[in-house]
Enzyme design. Structure first.
Site, PDB file in Angstrom:
ATOM      1  NE  ARG A  29      15.282  34.751   1.359  1.00 48.77           N
ATOM      2  CZ  ARG A  29      15.332  34.210   2.566  1.00 48.77           C
ATOM      3  NH1 ARG A  29      14.437  33.286   2.914  1.00 48.77           N
ATOM      4  NH2 ARG A  29      16.263  34.568   3.419  1.00 48.77           N
ATOM      5  CB  SER A  43      12.413  25.415  11.021  1.00 49.13           C
ATOM      6  OG  SER A  43      12.378  26.805  10.980  1.00 49.13           O
ATOM      7  CB  CYS A  85      14.431  30.665  22.259  1.00 45.53           C
ATOM      8  SG  CYS A  85      15.926  30.648  21.251  1.00 45.53           S
ATOM      9  N   GLY A 126      26.792  28.506  13.655  1.00 46.01           N
ATOM     10  CA  GLY A 126      26.005  28.239  14.866  1.00 46.01           C
ATOM     11  C   GLY A 126      26.825  27.864  16.086  1.00 46.01           C
ATOM     12  CG  ASP A 127      24.673  26.736  19.695  1.00 37.64           C
ATOM     13  OD1 ASP A 127      24.627  27.955  19.441  1.00 37.64           O
ATOM     14  OD2 ASP A 127      23.845  26.159  20.422  1.00 37.64           O
ATOM     15  CE  LYS A 179      19.868  65.052  32.503  1.00 37.04           C
ATOM     16  NZ  LYS A 179      20.287  65.492  33.838  1.00 37.04           N
TER      17      LYS A 179
END
Ligand SMILES: Cc1cc2nc3c(=O)[nH]c(=O)nc-3n(C[C@H](O)[C@H](O)[C@H](O)COP(=O)(O)OP(=O)(O)OC[C@H]3O[C@@H](n4cnc5c(N)ncnc54)[C@H](O)[C@@H]3O)c2cc1C
Length: 815
Positions: free
Chosen positions: A21, A38, A42, A280-281, A433
């Site tokens: 992009r 990709s 998770c 990343g990781d 509250k």
């Protein structure tokens, strides 16, 4: 410009798309050693459990689709095996065994992390898995369909382990979690993890905390999971989830500088090598709060870094990464647990001064259906109120509260900013509250000194003999369980019973969650009681943190428990449905009782509640009242119990369903033999685990007088009583055969010879076993006995205190 990216999932794919992009003319090559790019790592546990039914849904992009849309040369099953940072080339190995060299202008490493596999004997046995990628997922799914997995063991209680525990149960297995630490979910403190412990056990998951796995053995097609303490459990499958390690092999081999455990990068995410970046990781980065290097293994930072690094690779190093504070969230069955920043245990390790506070309130207006409790724990600077961290556990709205605090922490916010948060409010979404504002107000009260607190651990470990512990909940709540040594003075009775509380001793008050405790504290301090503290998080936090951990597994807990349904079907004349959602203990029990009072024997009632303790309380209540507990169900945190009214109802207790099993003894006499008998009985009763209270009145006060007493001023009658009565327990006489004191000495000698504990030892044993000693206020006033003359640990109380204990007792003795 030619960009080469290693790793095609979270960080790598994000960077590749962003580079395109930013620069339509750039050449981009994405090298991924696996078959997919990709994809949603998770989501993998949920596909295994069948929650995500369609495997294709895991793939955000296919290599072809992604390549085409972004004009990227995507090469799956291409593993980079070496980097030459001088020649600016990478060596790539293909699955057919061939390899080639690819040059780069800019190189990005996003190789992620790898599950830790400890070198234990038998670790390579069939049926032991780790979960990191789609291939692992397919293997596990295949195993579950081809093998009859009845018992699954998850080793490691991190968030992947817990997600897998839930999903393996969805897949039909009985699940046990084995965890070396004393808690699951390392990013949260023990008290917050305790909610998860309770919930896992409620769901029928077996919990083995403080348990290390030593090795695995194969036995008749099953796995024996052996523990370091010599124990074991059997499993048909094991999921290892004991942590991950940053993939640093390529960087190491290329001479790129490493930190303590990950690839070292600067604030532009550039490594020590020119034109080589990493995200990343695999990277370690300075933690914004501790200033120390840190790896966080989370998807959001990987994605965000991918975007930043793309800009720096295209436009030069202009965009800096600010670091992550570990904002994370997990669903554990019906519970949601979120955390951000630093928990208390980490602050302790780092030697950073901090204060903490725990609050609970409904996630949305209590009167709107489905209001679940949300518990929030804050850590903050004890002076400035600077926020260090937050942890939140509940059913709904955990995510938004954690995200709010995370944003504040990242911007250097304080607990006062929580109060200022202007939140969108309507009854279905929050309260006027908000729980986060309540957390802020409470923290502010702690800092200002307006509400000194004690935390559950300190209370558990402290010697309470010199302290008055007051449970200010209602008698009904008290009867369902309290803290050892606590006396019950409901907050609404406190002003009228203030004389029962010794003014010269430290006082700890507590209620269910901390609010009524705060009111009680203000009443007491307003009446000049010094040294009063409120239990942070209340009894709820204390009880959860001190609960017994169970190992039993039960598949049906998560769905439905039905008992004697068929036997009772014919007798069912009418069903009453009661909504007790949003009510906290003892609200649902009281509502149940009120409705039961209007019913005839054989009729059924169905009560729906959101208080997770309700099914347990209802079951206990039924046992004590002769009603039949038929079933309990849990549907996303809504607990429904069905009860059939029993025939005979007279035993139904008023106090919220408590089973009266406690014992009280009135020590009226100052005879040595009667005192001995009293303590022998009290110790025996205490050994059964029920509360025992001894009320010392009139002559009985001598039994609890100190041997060495401080000088106290007394009026004439007081002095007369002192002269005439035994000065302490050693001067007590036998009721028979005292013979001017000879008989008393003989008795003590015989006891010594026969190895029988003396009166004073029996008295101490009783105190150590939690027997409550109450001295009669009226007798003390009348006989001029001062509290200073009594042994430590005695509570002063009136007839109401005794009556309160007697109501909950099944044995009341006058001695
Ligand atoms: C089961 C599971 C559940 C998770 N759930 C969550 C969650 O709920 N929330 C959250 O924040 N995080 C979660 N995570 C963590 C999150 O997925 C990771 O933090 C994130 O994916 C890291 O991104 P990354 O780009 O560093 O690594 P990855 O996304 O793991 O990508 C690394 C890729 O690099 C490839 N690779 C490695 N070496 C080479 C090489 N030499 N040549 C070519 N390719 C190579 C690997 O095959 C891999 O595909 C979860 C992880 C797992 C495994």
């Amino acid at each position: 410009m030619k960009h080469v990216i290693i790793g095609g999932v979270a960080g790598g794919a994000t960077a590749a798309a962003r580079i395109r992009r930013a620069d339509e003319s750039a050449e981009i090559i994405l090298l991924e050693k696996g078959k997919y790019i990709s994809y949603a790592n998770c989501g993998l546990p949920y596909y295994i459990g069948g929650v995500i039914a369609d495997r294709d849904k895991l793939f955000v992009q296919t290599p072809e689709g992604f390549g085409q849309r972004f004009n990227i040369d995507v090469r799956v099953e291409n593993e980079v095996t070496a980097i030459d940072t001088t020649a600016k080339t990478v060596t790539v190995q293909k699955t057919d065994g061939t390899s080639y060299t690819e040059s780069y202008d800019k190189l990005l490493l996003s190789p992620g992390s790898t599950p830790v596999v400890p070198p234990l004997k038998g670790i390579d046995s069939e049926g032991i898995f780790t979960l990191r990628n789609v291939d692992d997922t397919d293997r596990i799914k295949q195993y579950l369909t081809t093998h009859k997995v009845q018992d699954a063991v998850v080793v490691g209680g991190g968030f992947i382990g817990l997600e897998m525990a839930e999903n393996l149960q969805h897949a039909g297995a009985r699940v046990s979690i084995v965890e070396m630490a004393d808690q699951v979910m390392a990013p949260v403190d023990f008290s917050i993890a305790s909610h998860v412990h309770r919930h896992l056990m409620d769901q029928g998951v077996g919990l083995w905390l403080k348990t290390g796995v030593s090795h695995f053995e194969q036995e008749e097609g099953r796995l024996r999971v052996c523990f370091t303490d010599g124990g074991h459990i059997m499993a048909d499958m094991v999921l290892l989830s004991v942590g991950v390690r940053a993939n640093t092999k390529l960087a190491t081999q290329a001479g790129i500088e490493l930190g303590e455990r990950g690839i070292k990068v600067d604030s532009y995410l550039q490594t020590s090598a020119a034109d080589v970046y990493a995200v990343g990781d695999a990277i370690e980065f300075t933690h914004p709060l501790t200033g120390q290097p840190w790896l966080n293994f989370l998807a959001n930072p990987a994605n965000r870094q991918g975007r930043i690094v793309a800009d720096n690779m295209v436009f030069g190093n202009h965009t800096e990464y600010e670091g992550a504070i570990g904002t994370s969230i997990a669903k554990v069955f019906d519970l949601t647990v979120g955390a951000t920043g630093l928990p208390a245990k980490r602050l302790q390790q780092l030697g950073i001064a901090f204060e903490q506070s725990t609050t609970s309130s409904a996630a949305h207006a209590g009167y709107y259906p489905g209001a679940f409790q949300l518990t929030t724990k804050l850590t903050f600077d004890p002076q400035s109120g600077k926020l260090y961290g937050a942890q939140c556990v509940g059913h709904e709205g955990v995510d938004k509260r954690i995200d709010q605090v995370a944003l504040l922490i990242k911007n250097g916010g304080t607990i006062y900013d929580l109060i200022k948060l202007e939140h969108a409010y309507a009854p279905p979404f929050s309260a006027a509250k908000d729980p986060i504002a309540i957390a802020g107000y409470t923290a502010a009260n702690i800092i200002s000194g307006s509400m000194p607190v004690i935390h559950w651990r300190e209370l558990k470990e402290m010697d309470l003999s010199g302290t008055t512990l007051i449970d200010v909940r209602t008698a009904d709540e008290y009867s369902l369980g309290t803290i050892r040594n606590a006396i019950n003075i409901p907050v609404d009775e406190l002003r009228g019973r203030i004389h029962e509380i010794p003014a010269d001793k430290p006082i700890i008050v507590f209620c269910a969650i901390g609010l009524r405790g705060y009111i009680a504290l203000k009443i007491l301090t307003g009446r000049n009681f010094k040294n009063v503290r409120n239990l942070s998080g209340g009894y709820k936090t204390y009880a959860l943190a001190t609960q017994t951990i169970r190992h039993e597994t039960n598949l049906s807990q998560s769905t439905e428990t039905k008992m004697n349904e068929t036997n009772t079907a014919n007798s069912c004349e009418k069903n009453i449905t009661v909504d007790a959602c949003g009510l906290q203990c003892p609200g649902p029990i009281l509502k149940l009782k009120k409705n039961m009072d209007t019913m005839a024997a054989g009729q059924r009632i169905e009560v729906k509640a959101t208080d997770p303790g309700f099914p347990r309380d209802a079951e206990a209540w039924c046992q004590s009242t002769g009603n039949r507990f038929l079933s309990k169900t849990n549907d996303n945190g809504y607990y429904t119990v069905t009860i059939e009214k029993g025939g005979a109802q007279p035993a139904m207790p008023a106090a919220g369903g408590a089973v009266p099993k406690n014992k009280t003894l009135i020590m009226f006499s100052d005879d040595l033999d009667r005192a001995l008998a009293t303590f022998v009985l009290a110790n025996g009763a205490a050994a059964t685990g029920h509360k025992v209270s001894i009320f010392f009145t009139f002559w009985g006060l001598s039994v609890i007088k100190k041997e060495k007493k401080p000088a106290v001023s007394k009026d004439l009658f007081g002095r007369m009583f002192s002269w005439m009565l035994p000065s302490d327990s050693r001067k007590l006489k036998l009721s028979k055969m005292s013979m001017c004191g000879i008989g008393d000495k003989m008795m003590r000698n015989i006891m010594r010879k026969k190895n029988i504990s003396q009166l004073e030892e029996l008295r101490q044993q009783a105190m150590d076993s939690g027997v409550e000693f109450i001295a009669c206020q009226m007798s003390m006033d009348m006989m001029g006995v001062k509290q200073e003359e009594l042994i430590d640990g005695v509570t002063i109380g009136g007839v109401a205190t005794y009556m309160n204990r007697a109501e909950d007792a099944c044995v009341n003795l006058f001695i």
